[in-house]
Scaffold this motif. Structure first.
Motif, PDB file in Angstrom:
ATOM      1  N   ASN A  45      -2.260  -9.734  -7.032  1.00  0.00           N
ATOM      2  CA  ASN A  45      -3.353 -10.253  -6.243  1.00  0.00           C
ATOM      3  C   ASN A  45      -3.059 -11.634  -5.662  1.00  0.00           C
ATOM      4  N   LYS A  46      -1.963 -12.237  -6.147  1.00  0.00           N
ATOM      5  CA  LYS A  46      -1.698 -13.607  -5.712  1.00  0.00           C
ATOM      6  C   LYS A  46      -0.698 -13.659  -4.570  1.00  0.00           C
ATOM      7  N   HIS A  99     -14.055   0.006 -13.183  1.00  0.00           N
ATOM      8  CA  HIS A  99     -14.274  -1.402 -12.833  1.00  0.00           C
ATOM      9  C   HIS A  99     -15.522  -1.951 -13.507  1.00  0.00           C
ATOM     10  N   ASP A 136      -4.486  -8.584   2.883  1.00  0.00           N
ATOM     11  CA  ASP A 136      -5.343  -9.333   1.962  1.00  0.00           C
ATOM     12  C   ASP A 136      -5.879  -8.384   0.880  1.00  0.00           C
ATOM     13  N   LEU A 137      -5.777  -8.803  -0.371  1.00  0.00           N
ATOM     14  CA  LEU A 137      -6.272  -7.946  -1.466  1.00  0.00           C
ATOM     15  C   LEU A 137      -7.643  -8.376  -1.980  1.00  0.00           C
ATOM     16  N   HIS A 138      -8.157  -9.426  -1.424  1.00  0.00           N
ATOM     17  CA  HIS A 138      -9.446  -9.902  -1.920  1.00  0.00           C
ATOM     18  C   HIS A 138     -10.544  -8.909  -1.589  1.00  0.00           C
ATOM     19  N   ASN A 139     -11.330  -8.595  -2.621  1.00  0.00           N
ATOM     20  CA  ASN A 139     -12.435  -7.624  -2.487  1.00  0.00           C
ATOM     21  C   ASN A 139     -11.933  -6.233  -2.064  1.00  0.00           C
ATOM     22  N   ALA A 140     -10.690  -5.922  -2.370  1.00  0.00           N
ATOM     23  CA  ALA A 140     -10.091  -4.702  -1.807  1.00  0.00           C
ATOM     24  C   ALA A 140     -10.032  -3.543  -2.802  1.00  0.00           C
ATOM     25  N   ARG A 141     -10.925  -3.544  -3.820  1.00  0.00           N
ATOM     26  CA  ARG A 141     -10.790  -2.481  -4.830  1.00  0.00           C
ATOM     27  C   ARG A 141     -11.031  -1.092  -4.250  1.00  0.00           C
ATOM     28  N   ARG A 162       0.838  -1.211   0.000  1.00  0.00           N
ATOM     29  CA  ARG A 162       0.000   0.000   0.000  1.00  0.00           C
ATOM     30  C   ARG A 162       0.881   1.273   0.000  1.00  0.00           C
ATOM     31  N   PHE A 180      -5.428   3.157 -12.813  1.00  0.00           N
ATOM     32  CA  PHE A 180      -6.278   1.975 -12.688  1.00  0.00           C
ATOM     33  C   PHE A 180      -5.852   0.915 -13.709  1.00  0.00           C
ATOM     34  N   GLN A 231      -2.208  -6.704 -12.110  1.00  0.00           N
ATOM     35  CA  GLN A 231      -2.995  -7.786 -11.522  1.00  0.00           C
ATOM     36  C   GLN A 231      -3.078  -8.986 -12.454  1.00  0.00           C
ATOM     37  N   LYS A 232      -3.248  -8.718 -13.757  1.00  0.00           N
ATOM     38  CA  LYS A 232      -3.482  -9.802 -14.695  1.00  0.00           C
ATOM     39  C   LYS A 232      -2.197 -10.408 -15.241  1.00  0.00           C
ATOM     40  N   LEU A 283      -7.934  -0.128  -2.338  1.00  0.00           N
ATOM     41  CA  LEU A 283      -6.873   0.330  -3.253  1.00  0.00           C
ATOM     42  C   LEU A 283      -7.167   1.742  -3.742  1.00  0.00           C
ATOM     43  N   LYS A 315      -4.486  -2.808 -13.080  1.00  0.00           N
ATOM     44  CA  LYS A 315      -5.224  -3.925 -13.689  1.00  0.00           C
ATOM     45  C   LYS A 315      -4.248  -4.825 -14.440  1.00  0.00           C
TER      46      LYS A 315
END
Lengths: 721, 330
Positions: free
Chosen positions: B109-110, B210, B125-130, B31, B83, B90-91, B133, B87
């Motif tokens: 994200n992994k 998003h 934890d980055l899950h559901n963290a948009r 962060r 953004f 992330q990918k 962020l 993205k």
């Protein structure tokens, strides 16, 4: 790649002014316009910026009654303000009764000096306004150093001096600047009138117009400390490894002195010690100073006397063959000396006396070639000096001599005085010869030679008897506003004194004084008066512009280079020595033998390997056409032996001048708006409240506040975006 | 003026930012990187705006409004670019495998696995963290913009003078609408508003980014951000005419609306937002946070005395057993 380069160039080309252009109105203060530190062997003088005297509210002192506000610190005008003040004071209000108030005020940060626009009231000419002390150069006086007189026994300048020790010899707690630029002055006045002028009911309020200025000196203490700290071995750790130089803290005041020999000095082999010639030195000083040392025009302190000597030299140059012939027969020679630094304990003449004593004047001996015979102290018979020409009350002049030396052989001096009297009378002026108590010489260059040799005689021509009549010697205000009658009288005086110089010189070399020999070019005197005194700058008049011929360029942002200044300084950064050098070459130079020389290069080639003569490619001030002028004129930088590293045996010897000047860093003047500083504490409270509120608000949030399960499979799998 | 004023101004201006940074960013290295990357993107937008202004000012006589528009568009585009970069990160990047030497990463994200302790110590934890962020990146942008807005002024406040003399000397009168001695307060309020606005705008713009292409109304948050940005900038320009109180009141209202809208974006409702604000005041008056803090300290102390702590690296360390590995295959 090209795109990147273009981008970088564009970005590099962008210039930002920051925020200061919205806050400050900046006025450029050039070198020399501010008071800085000077030193002698025992004291430091001048001004230094401190945290306390940098910023202040601008106030005006326009009349003498305004000085009473210094006691109350303008509290009745600016009740909410508790800081210091910058006072705008016209130079002519710096007087005996006001200086102590300025000096003792606790609420002054600094003083902004400026020339008053009002024409000088006749009474003001009689007001004491000399920035020199009661006894100029008292510590270097021959009689004092010879123990025949107490320190400052004869107070020549007591009628004119503002303070007994002189304003330049004061250690000020405040800073001081001189503003001569009318635009800058208007800006300050405007700022004052917009924000600081009390309203009709006498009240004022924020915002106020403030001013900041900072002049930082590198040196402190006195010359001795400064000199010691300035040595390279004392500055080992400050030395620049690449250049090997150590930063300069201060420097000895020095500048060019000019010596002109109308009749040739004999050329002799190196080992020849035969002394056959005798000399009379016609001397005049080149320098003066003011409260802010560099701001000094030196009209009467310097210029009028120099014009009379130049006029005499020109006349001599016109009849040079007669003078040469007489000198050859009598073995008596005349030479002209324009000394620099005389107002500061005789820097120029002291050094000349030292060099004469060592056989180094006008040049050091060289074994490899024939050289001009050195002028030795024992060969110097007379020092004829003129002072303060042009301000005589009535039409009377005085001649000053040293009684003891006069008594040893009266006849030649009597003859010289007779000739001086005849010269002055021919123009309608009287001369009073010395008698009784008047047989001691006033402050003059002779004192330097008298200390070095017991036989050198003085002949000083001046319009004062026991005290100076002129009350602006060495002053910022040594700048008269001449009426046409006063100007005409001053020109007559200069002419009369020039004639008497010629007559005395002719008597000395054994030349019959006739109408030709003693004839002074009045037109030249008038022209020089207009150019050097009436004009605002040295090269403003046609005569001087032609003499310049494009050779002079204003250099740096220095007061000395851009304004008329006759101050000596630690660097030769005034135009006056150059101006005088050219005028002397004009007066005594000749192109009779160089008519076939048609270029500057050929002219300079003629001067190579010359012991006596110099060849200068210089235009005529009448026609503007250049020619190669042959002359025997030496322009010589002279450093007082007391502060010259090359003369360690004389280090800090009080027989010679010990004046030094600090290296300084000068910043611009910034004008700004002052706001009420009480709001600082309100803001402090607001900041604490802001911090507390932020903590209270944020502490309620957690990670879960911003991490929301929106049911998206990718987000569940770790791809939030 | 003086150094006390400058320090006070900085404290007041950046207190909300510091509180947010301390609570949500300081403990997490990723962060922190994203925070500063946000600052960088805002600086790039400033550079582009400056170049555009420089170019326009050579062509047009008065470029204020155009330059302002370009500047706002550049900032919003930089948010979108940021953004897109994230993205991509992330990918395109892959898994993070601690069983390999050296460890190998394949995706931002992994780094973490949902519900487990991070393989990278300190990384959350980055899950559901948009939205988290967006908060982090928006705060980075907000802080740097507020810093650029204020630092010259605050430096000036440390000196003896305040703004206004050159203009007053030019025009012959002092601007009656100038803030005078309250100018520092104006800068402080502007800085606070600017920082929080950037957080809100980033949440809004990123929500559009998003959802774009998936929902027909996806453009609404982004459009709202741009419109509110333009409106707030326009209001700021009125400050020079002396409408300080009005301008700050309206700007504060707009900020509240933006925050409420962000609350809606994050799954809340206007009702819950109003309730939360009301509850905040109640809690503030009853010192609830302080009481909670004291109780939490007590509990932690008791837990520490019961179970000795172990190094996180040991718990999260590599294991040869496939089922117990923290490594997540893509």
């Amino acid at each position: 790649m090209k795109l990147w380069i273009v981008l970088i160039l564009i970005i590099g080309g962008v210039q930002c002014d920051g925020f200061s252009d919205q806050v400050f109105k900046t006025l450029n203060i050039g070198e020399g316009n501010a008071c800085y530190r000077t030193f002698n062997k025992t004291h430091e003088f001048g001004c230094q910026a401190t945290k306390d005297n940098e910023n202040g509210l601008i106030v005006r002192i326009d009349k003498h009654e305004d000085f009473k506000n210094l006691d109350s610190c303008w509290r009745s005008f600016y009740p909410p303000y508790s800081g210091k003040f910058w006072a705008m004071v016209p130079v002519d209000l710096i007087r005996r009764d006001s200086i102590s108030m300025l000096k003792s005020s606790e609420c002054l940060a600094g003083i902004v000096l400026y020339n008053s626009n009002q024409s000088m009231h006749p009474d003001e000419k009689t007001t004491a306004a000399s920035h020199d002390g009661d006894c100029p150069n008292a510590a270097s006086d021959y009689y004092f150093q010879n123990d025949t007189e107490a320190y400052c026994e004869r107070k020549f300048n007591s009628r004119g001096s503002i303070t007994p020790d002189g304003l330049m010899r004061m250690d000020w707690r405040v800073q001081m600047i001189f503003i001569n630029n009318s635009t800058d002055l208007d800006v300050i006045k405007r700022c004052y009138s917009m924000f600081n002028t009390p309203r009709e009911d006498g009240s004022t309020g924020y915002p106020y117009c403030g001013m900041s200025f900072r002049m930082t000196n590198m040196a402190a203490g006195n010359s001795e400390i400064c000199y010691r700290r300035g040595k390279n071995d004392a500055k080992l750790f400050q030395m620049n490894i690449d250049s090997g130089d150590a930063p300069q803290l201060c420097g000895a005041m020095h500048s060019d002195n000019i010596f002109a020999f109308p009749t040739p000095i004999p050329t002799t082999p190196f080992n020849d010690t035969h002394h056959s010639s005798k000399y009379m030195m016609v001397a005049s000083r080149m320098d003066s100073f003011g409260m802010i040392p560099e701001v000094s025009v030196g009209e009467v302190s310097v210029l009028t006397s120099i014009i009379s000597v130049l006029a005499a030299a020109r006349s001599m140059g016109d009849n040079i063959e007669k003078w040469k012939k007489a000198s050859n027969v009598s073995n008596r020679n005349i030479f002209f000396s324009f000394f620099n630094g005389e107002s500061l304990d005789y820097i120029g003449s002291g050094t000349t006396a030292y060099q004469m004593g060592k056989g180094m004047f006008p040049q050091s001996l060289r074994e490899d070639r024939a050289h001009i015979h050195p002028v030795l102290l024992e060969e110097l018979e007379y020092v004829l000096e003129v002072q303060q020409v042009g301000v005589a009350e009535g039409r009377k002049y005085y001649v000053h001599i040293d009684g003891d030396r006069y008594d040893q052989d009266r006849t030649p001096t009597d003859k010289i005085m007779d000739k001086i009297e005849r010269g002055l009378r021919s123009h309608g002026f009287d001369l009073e010869k010395p008698s009784g108590s008047q047989r001691k010489v006033p402050p003059s260059s002779w004192h330097s030679f008298a200390k070095a040799d017991s036989k050198v005689k003085a002949v000083l021509i001046a319009p004062f008897k026991e005290e100076y009549d002129y009350k602006r010697i060495n002053s910022i205000l040594d700048k008269n506003q001449w009426t046409s009658d006063e100007k005409e009288k001053a020109v007559q005086e200069i002419e009369a004194v020039a004639t008497s110089i010629l007559a005395a010189s002719a008597e000395y070399v054994g030349l019959e004084t006739d109408d030709v020999v003693a004839k002074v070019d009045k037109k030249l005197v008038t022209t020089l008066f207009e150019c050097l005194i009436t004009s605002n700058f040295w090269f403003d008049c046609d005569f001087m512009q032609k003499l310049d011929g494009g050779r002079y360029h204003k250099l740096f942002d220095s007061y000395g280079f851009n304004e008329k200044s006759t101050y000596i300084s630690m660097e030769t950064h005034t135009a006056f020595p150059t101006v005088l050098h050219w005028l002397t070459i004009f007066a005594l130079g000749s192109d009779k033998e160089t008519l076939n020389v048609k270029s500057e290069k050929s002219c300079s080639h003629l001067g190579q390997f010359q012991a006596m003569y110099t060849y200068t490619w210089q235009p005529s001030p009448y026609t503007g056409s250049f020619s190669c002028l042959k002359s025997a004129i030496v322009k010589k930088v002279m450093v007082s032996p007391a502060v010259d590293p090359s003369t360690p045996e004389e280090e800090m010897n009080t027989r010679y001048s010990t004046w030094m000047e600090s290296v300084y860093i000068i910043e611009n003047v910034n004008l700004y708006l002052m706001e009420d500083s009480s709001f600082e504490y309100t803001m402090l409270i607001i900041s604490v409240i802001s911090a507390l509120l932020s903590m209270i608000a944020v502490i309620r949030c957690s990670e879960a506040t911003f991490i929301v399960d929106e049911g998206e499979p990718a987000a569940e799998g770790g791809e939030p975006l | 003026m003086g150094i006390v004023l400058t320090v006070s101004c900085y404290i007041a201006s950046f207190s909300p930012s510091i509180a947010l940074f301390y609570s949500f960013i300081a403990h997490d290295p990723v962060r922190i990187i994203l925070f500063f990357l946000g600052s960088f993107f805002w600086l790039v937008s400033l550079l582009i705006s400056s170049l555009a202004w420089l170019g326009l000012s050579t062509v047009l006589p008065n470029t204020f409004l155009i330059s302002l528009g370009v500047c706002i568009v550049a900032q919003e585009l930089s948010r979108v670019a940021y953004f897109m970069l994230l993205k991509k990160a992330q990918k395109k990047l892959g898994n993070f495998r601690l069983d390999l030497n050296p460890p190998f990463s394949r995706g931002l994200n992994k780094i973490t696995r949902h519900g487990q302790i991070s393989v990278a110590p300190g990384v959350s934890d980055l899950h559901n963290a948009r939205h988290m962020l967006a908060l982090v990146c928006g705060l980075g942008m907000g802080v740097i913009s507020a810093l650029f807005y204020t630092m010259n002024a605050f430096a000036t406040f440390a000196g003896p003078g305040t703004i206004g003399l050159p203009m007053a000397l030019e025009t012959g009168h002092i601007d009656s609408n100038r803030a005078g001695k309250y100018l520092p307060l104006c800068y402080v309020l502007s800085a606070i508003l600017l920082t929080l606005f950037h957080v809100a705008w980033t949440i809004m713009v990123w929500d559009t980014c998003h959802k774009i292409g998936r929902f027909p109304t996806a453009f609404v948050p982004g459009a709202a951000a741009v419109v509110s940005h333009l409106f707030v900038a326009f209001l700021s320009s009125l400050n020079s005419r002396g409408f300080y109180i009005l301008v700050f009141s309206v700007q504060f209202l707009v900020l509240l609306i933006c925050i409420a809208y962000c609350n809606v974006i994050m799954g809340g409702t206007i009702q819950s937002f109003v309730t939360a604000i009301g509850q905040s005041f109640v809690d503030a008056f009853t010192l609830k946070q302080i009481r909670n803090f004291v109780e939490e300290r007590k509990m932690r102390t008791q837990q520490r005395q019961a179970v000795p702590d172990e190094p996180m690296t040991e718990r999260g360390g590599a294991s040869d057993e496939p089922g117990t590995s923290n490594t997540v295959d893509a």
